[in-house]
Design a protein around this motif. Structure first.
Motif, mmCIF file in Angstrom:
data_model
loop_
_atom_site.group_PDB
_atom_site.id
_atom_site.type_symbol
_atom_site.label_atom_id
_atom_site.label_comp_id
_atom_site.label_asym_id
_atom_site.label_seq_id
_atom_site.Cartn_x
_atom_site.Cartn_y
_atom_site.Cartn_z
ATOM 1 N N VAL A 78 0.850 -1.188 0.000
ATOM 2 C CA VAL A 78 0.000 0.000 0.000
ATOM 3 C C VAL A 78 0.884 1.235 0.000
ATOM 4 O O VAL A 78 1.742 1.405 0.865
ATOM 5 C CB VAL A 78 -0.938 0.013 1.230
ATOM 6 N N THR A 79 0.682 2.097 -1.017
ATOM 7 C CA THR A 79 1.465 3.329 -1.092
ATOM 8 C C THR A 79 0.618 4.554 -0.793
ATOM 9 O O THR A 79 1.161 5.621 -0.511
ATOM 10 C CB THR A 79 2.112 3.511 -2.475
ATOM 11 N N ARG A 80 -0.696 4.405 -0.849
ATOM 12 C CA ARG A 80 -1.571 5.548 -0.595
ATOM 13 C C ARG A 80 -2.960 5.054 -0.226
ATOM 14 O O ARG A 80 -3.499 4.152 -0.850
ATOM 15 C CB ARG A 80 -1.637 6.413 -1.842
ATOM 16 N N ILE A 81 -3.540 5.672 0.799
ATOM 17 C CA ILE A 81 -4.919 5.409 1.197
ATOM 18 C C ILE A 81 -5.759 6.554 0.640
ATOM 19 O O ILE A 81 -5.455 7.728 0.882
ATOM 20 C CB ILE A 81 -5.077 5.355 2.738
ATOM 21 N N LEU A 82 -6.797 6.220 -0.109
ATOM 22 C CA LEU A 82 -7.672 7.228 -0.708
ATOM 23 C C LEU A 82 -8.988 7.298 0.052
ATOM 24 O O LEU A 82 -9.346 6.371 0.790
ATOM 25 C CB LEU A 82 -7.948 6.871 -2.175
ATOM 26 N N ALA A 83 -9.715 8.366 -0.163
ATOM 27 C CA ALA A 83 -11.048 8.482 0.434
ATOM 28 C C ALA A 83 -11.953 7.405 -0.155
ATOM 29 O O ALA A 83 -11.793 7.001 -1.313
ATOM 30 C CB ALA A 83 -11.628 9.866 0.144
ATOM 31 N N LEU A 119 -5.949 -0.326 7.735
ATOM 32 C CA LEU A 119 -5.008 -0.451 6.621
ATOM 33 C C LEU A 119 -4.132 0.805 6.567
ATOM 34 O O LEU A 119 -4.634 1.919 6.704
ATOM 35 C CB LEU A 119 -5.774 -0.623 5.305
ATOM 36 N N ALA A 120 -2.832 0.607 6.362
ATOM 37 C CA ALA A 120 -1.904 1.749 6.382
ATOM 38 C C ALA A 120 -0.887 1.628 5.248
ATOM 39 O O ALA A 120 -0.635 0.541 4.723
ATOM 40 C CB ALA A 120 -1.174 1.800 7.725
ATOM 41 N N GLU A 121 -0.298 2.756 4.894
ATOM 42 C CA GLU A 121 0.784 2.763 3.911
ATOM 43 C C GLU A 121 1.893 1.847 4.403
ATOM 44 O O GLU A 121 2.219 1.828 5.593
ATOM 45 C CB GLU A 121 1.300 4.183 3.701
ATOM 46 N N GLY A 122 2.448 1.072 3.483
ATOM 47 C CA GLY A 122 3.501 0.123 3.828
ATOM 48 C C GLY A 122 2.988 -1.291 4.075
ATOM 49 O O GLY A 122 3.778 -2.232 4.089
ATOM 50 N N ASP A 123 1.680 -1.455 4.271
ATOM 51 C CA ASP A 123 1.103 -2.785 4.486
ATOM 52 C C ASP A 123 1.152 -3.604 3.197
ATOM 53 O O ASP A 123 0.981 -3.065 2.109
ATOM 54 C CB ASP A 123 -0.351 -2.695 4.956
ATOM 55 N N LYS A 124 1.355 -4.901 3.344
ATOM 56 C CA LYS A 124 1.301 -5.842 2.214
ATOM 57 C C LYS A 124 -0.136 -6.353 2.094
ATOM 58 O O LYS A 124 -0.760 -6.701 3.091
ATOM 59 C CB LYS A 124 2.225 -7.034 2.437
ATOM 60 N N VAL A 125 -0.642 -6.400 0.849
ATOM 61 C CA VAL A 125 -1.981 -6.916 0.578
ATOM 62 C C VAL A 125 -1.910 -7.827 -0.642
ATOM 63 O O VAL A 125 -1.343 -7.452 -1.667
ATOM 64 C CB VAL A 125 -2.996 -5.767 0.315
ATOM 65 N N GLU A 126 -2.463 -9.042 -0.496
ATOM 66 C CA GLU A 126 -2.635 -9.931 -1.643
ATOM 67 C C GLU A 126 -4.045 -9.736 -2.165
ATOM 68 O O GLU A 126 -4.958 -9.381 -1.409
ATOM 69 C CB GLU A 126 -2.411 -11.383 -1.243
ATOM 70 N N PHE A 127 -4.233 -9.998 -3.455
ATOM 71 C CA PHE A 127 -5.556 -9.796 -4.044
ATOM 72 C C PHE A 127 -5.874 -10.874 -5.061
ATOM 73 O O PHE A 127 -4.978 -11.483 -5.650
ATOM 74 C CB PHE A 127 -5.657 -8.419 -4.704
ATOM 75 N N TYR A 128 -7.154 -11.100 -5.221
ATOM 76 C CA TYR A 128 -7.686 -11.918 -6.301
ATOM 77 C C TYR A 128 -8.942 -11.201 -6.758
ATOM 78 O O TYR A 128 -9.921 -11.087 -6.012
ATOM 79 C CB TYR A 128 -8.008 -13.332 -5.822
ATOM 80 N N GLY A 129 -8.888 -10.611 -7.940
ATOM 81 C CA GLY A 129 -10.003 -9.808 -8.421
ATOM 82 C C GLY A 129 -9.893 -9.577 -9.911
ATOM 83 O O GLY A 129 -9.068 -10.180 -10.595
ATOM 84 N N GLU A 130 -10.728 -8.689 -10.385
ATOM 85 C CA GLU A 130 -10.793 -8.417 -11.810
ATOM 86 C C GLU A 130 -10.001 -7.160 -12.147
ATOM 87 O O GLU A 130 -10.239 -6.096 -11.576
ATOM 88 C CB GLU A 130 -12.250 -8.243 -12.231
ATOM 89 N N TYR A 131 -9.054 -7.308 -13.079
ATOM 90 C CA TYR A 131 -8.243 -6.182 -13.538
ATOM 91 C C TYR A 131 -9.031 -5.372 -14.555
ATOM 92 O O TYR A 131 -9.724 -5.924 -15.404
ATOM 93 C CB TYR A 131 -6.946 -6.679 -14.193
ATOM 94 N N TYR A 132 -8.910 -4.045 -14.449
ATOM 95 C CA TYR A 132 -9.436 -3.172 -15.495
ATOM 96 C C TYR A 132 -8.369 -2.136 -15.838
ATOM 97 O O TYR A 132 -7.577 -1.721 -14.993
ATOM 98 C CB TYR A 132 -10.758 -2.499 -15.095
#
Length: 164
Positions: A78-83, A119-132
């Motif tokens: 995570v590099t940025r948390i958005l609204a 969730l904070a900047e620097g956290d690692k997150v794995e994902f499984y989802g749809e790319y657009y």
């Protein structure tokens, strides 16, 4: 420098298709064994057998080709948390940077899945989802279950907990 030929393009598309098919089949077999994994992160899908399949190359190819609507799996920081997006279905939004340096907007539907509180900047997150595709690197959505059963269930994995 050699120019890409139609054969090269077909090879890239075939590799992308096969990688996506492999990830999808692996995930679906884990769901069949794991039972219902609806909105509770405690009843999340089983991890794929073996280590997580890196899709940095697949995602880079999808971006380069301007493709969308492809199921992908990967991980990033995570590099940025958005609204949150509160228009229509609510979505928690953040930017992930992949190991390749490519960035993705993650839009996680919090009307259908739990939010990643803390969730904070620097956290690692794995994902499984749809790319657009978008010009900034692309995005991932459908990181949740589909209550109507018409779309592949997605998920996020953060701090050893699934959110689906």
């Amino acid at each position: 420098m050699r120019q890409k030929t139609n054969k090269d393009n077909m090879s890239c598309k075939l590799i992308t298709l096969l990688a996506t098919l492999f990830v999808t089949l692996s995930f679906c077999s884990g769901c069949a064994a794991g039972g219902d994994s609806s909105a509770n992160p405690q009843s999340a899908p089983q991890q794929l057998s073996g280590s997580t399949v890196s899709s940095d190359e697949t995602i880079a190819e999808l971006y380069a080709q301007g493709q969308s609507d492809v199921q992908v799996q990967g991980e990033g920081t995570v590099t940025r948390i958005l609204a949150d997006d509160t228009n229509g279905d609510r979505h928690q939004r953040f930017i992930l940077e992949l190991g390749s340096g490519q960035t993705l907007l993650v839009a996680h539907n919090t009307d259908l899945a739990p939010r990643l509180d803390g969730l904070a900047e620097g956290d690692k997150v794995e994902f499984y989802g749809e790319y657009y595709y978008n010009e900034q690197g692309g995005g991932i959505h459908w990181t949740h279950h589909d209550p109507e059963g018409e779309h592949i269930n997605g998920w996020l994995l953060w701090k050893e907990e699934y959110f689906t």
